[in-house]
Design an enzyme around this catalytic site. Structure first.
Site, PDB file in Angstrom:
ATOM      1  N   LYS A  53       0.826  -1.205   0.000  1.00 49.93           N
ATOM      2  CA  LYS A  53       0.000   0.000   0.000  1.00 49.93           C
ATOM      3  C   LYS A  53       0.865   1.263   0.000  1.00 49.93           C
ATOM      4  O   LYS A  53       0.568   2.234  -0.708  1.00 49.93           O
ATOM      5  CB  LYS A  53      -0.947  -0.020   1.200  1.00 49.93           C
ATOM      6  CG  LYS A  53      -2.044  -1.071   1.067  1.00 49.93           C
ATOM      7  CD  LYS A  53      -2.777  -1.333   2.366  1.00 49.93           C
ATOM      8  CE  LYS A  53      -3.817  -2.432   2.194  1.00 49.93           C
ATOM      9  NZ  LYS A  53      -4.494  -2.816   3.440  1.00 49.93           N
ATOM     10  N   GLN A  97      -4.741  -1.306   9.603  1.00 54.40           N
ATOM     11  CA  GLN A  97      -4.625  -2.624   8.986  1.00 54.40           C
ATOM     12  C   GLN A  97      -5.246  -3.701   9.875  1.00 54.40           C
ATOM     13  O   GLN A  97      -4.918  -3.814  11.053  1.00 54.40           O
ATOM     14  CB  GLN A  97      -3.147  -2.953   8.717  1.00 54.40           C
ATOM     15  CG  GLN A  97      -2.920  -4.283   8.024  1.00 54.40           C
ATOM     16  CD  GLN A  97      -3.492  -4.309   6.624  1.00 54.40           C
ATOM     17  OE1 GLN A  97      -3.332  -3.362   5.853  1.00 54.40           O
ATOM     18  NE2 GLN A  97      -4.161  -5.394   6.280  1.00 54.40           N
ATOM     19  N   ASP A 120     -11.077   2.788   3.960  1.00 57.34           N
ATOM     20  CA  ASP A 120     -11.460   1.385   3.826  1.00 57.34           C
ATOM     21  C   ASP A 120     -12.951   1.234   3.562  1.00 57.34           C
ATOM     22  O   ASP A 120     -13.408   0.177   3.121  1.00 57.34           O
ATOM     23  CB  ASP A 120     -11.099   0.613   5.110  1.00 57.34           C
ATOM     24  CG  ASP A 120      -9.756  -0.100   5.007  1.00 57.34           C
ATOM     25  OD1 ASP A 120      -9.354  -0.436   3.876  1.00 57.34           O
ATOM     26  OD2 ASP A 120      -9.123  -0.331   6.047  1.00 57.34           O
TER      27      ASP A 120
END
Length: 289
Positions: A53, A97, A120
């Site tokens: 990422k 995460q 997200d």
């Protein structure tokens, strides 16, 4: 033989588009989108995901900031960091995460993130907006799947789709996006009766259940499009191999189009994270797309 839906190629095209738009934001408004990535603990898979990422953010011209916390970080300390990032005007996207260590409450962490910075797309307000057909940040994996489907078929109106899996991260938002595209949608799961027969009725099958090679050739209608979200590590001939939820070798001759694992949905998820970070920056600055 099925058409191979190349996630690497499509994601590279998407990242290039995001990169151009990020540069325009810098040139026209003096703003560089900022992404904060929070990693708690030393989970090897999570470290790989975070590294990928960060690399993609640099490729897209997005400023990324990493926060690596020890596995014994308290809920209060993590909440404090999220609050700080929420108030930082140079941070437009926050990604924590997952999975988190067992002592941390993932739902509470997701809810603590400012919905406008929730790249997200997991915050309840963003989930609700998606379910209601309103604008908001959309989970990256389903968004990537939709981009691949639309590139493969164009208009999806009237197509039948089965989503195997009902998670908040993939299954439910995937179904909502397909409904918005005027598909007739079935969400299937572990309690579904005669799951194979349900899947055989579908023009589109999305496999997102986390069971290696569950979907075989007798589950698929000839010519159907198969999107494999799963990524599972198995031992094969004494070697570790990554496979999806679909038995690619048996399904590929039957399907009309199919994604591989790896190289399918995975790269699209990361590219859509960059797309969401750009969208989040625009929303916070009231700059239209």
């Amino acid at each position: 033989m099925a058409k191979l839906i190349n996630g690497k190629q499509i994601s590279a095209q998407l990242l290039e588009q995001v990169s151009v738009q990020v540069q325009q934001l810098k040139d026209n408004h003096g703003v560089t989108p900022g992404l904060a990535v929070v990693l708690v603990g030393e989970d090897p898979a999570s470290q790989v995901y975070v590294r990928n990422k960060i690399h993609s953010a640099a490729e897209a011209g997005i400023r990324s900031v990493e926060h690596r916390l020890s596995a014994d970080t308290s809920q209060a300390a993590l909440d404090e960091l999220i609050d700080k990032l929420n108030r930082d005007s140079e941070i437009h996207g926050i990604l924590v995460q997952l999975p988190l260590p067992a002592h941390l409450n993932e739902d509470d962490v997701i809810a603590a993130i400012d919905p406008l910075k929730d790249v997200d797309g997991f915050h309840p307000l963003n989930s609700g907006a998606l379910a209601a057909g309103q604008s908001g940040l959309v989970p990256c994996t389903p968004l990537g799947c939709m981009i691949m489907l639309q590139q493969t078929h164009g208009d999806l109106s009237g197509m039948t789709a089965v989503v195997i899996g009902r998670s908040n991260i993939v299954g439910k938002p995937m179904a909502a996006l397909l409904l918005q595209a005027n598909c007739t949608v079935t969400i299937a799961h572990s309690r579904t009766r005669d799951l194979a027969d349900v899947c055989r009725q579908a023009d589109i099958v999305i496999a997102a259940v986390g069971r290696a090679q569950l979907v075989t050739e007798d589950w698929i209608m000839p010519g159907a499009t198969v999107i494999d979200v799963g990524i599972n590590a198995i031992e094969l001939d004494g070697r570790r191999k990554l496979v999806g939820d679909v038995d690619f070798n048996s399904v590929e001759p039957i399907a009309g189009a199919i994604t591989p694992v790896p190289g399918g949905v995975g790269p699209m998820t990361i590219a859509c994270l960059m797309k969401n970070t750009l969208s989040a920056a625009r929303m916070q600055l009231s700059i239209p797309d």
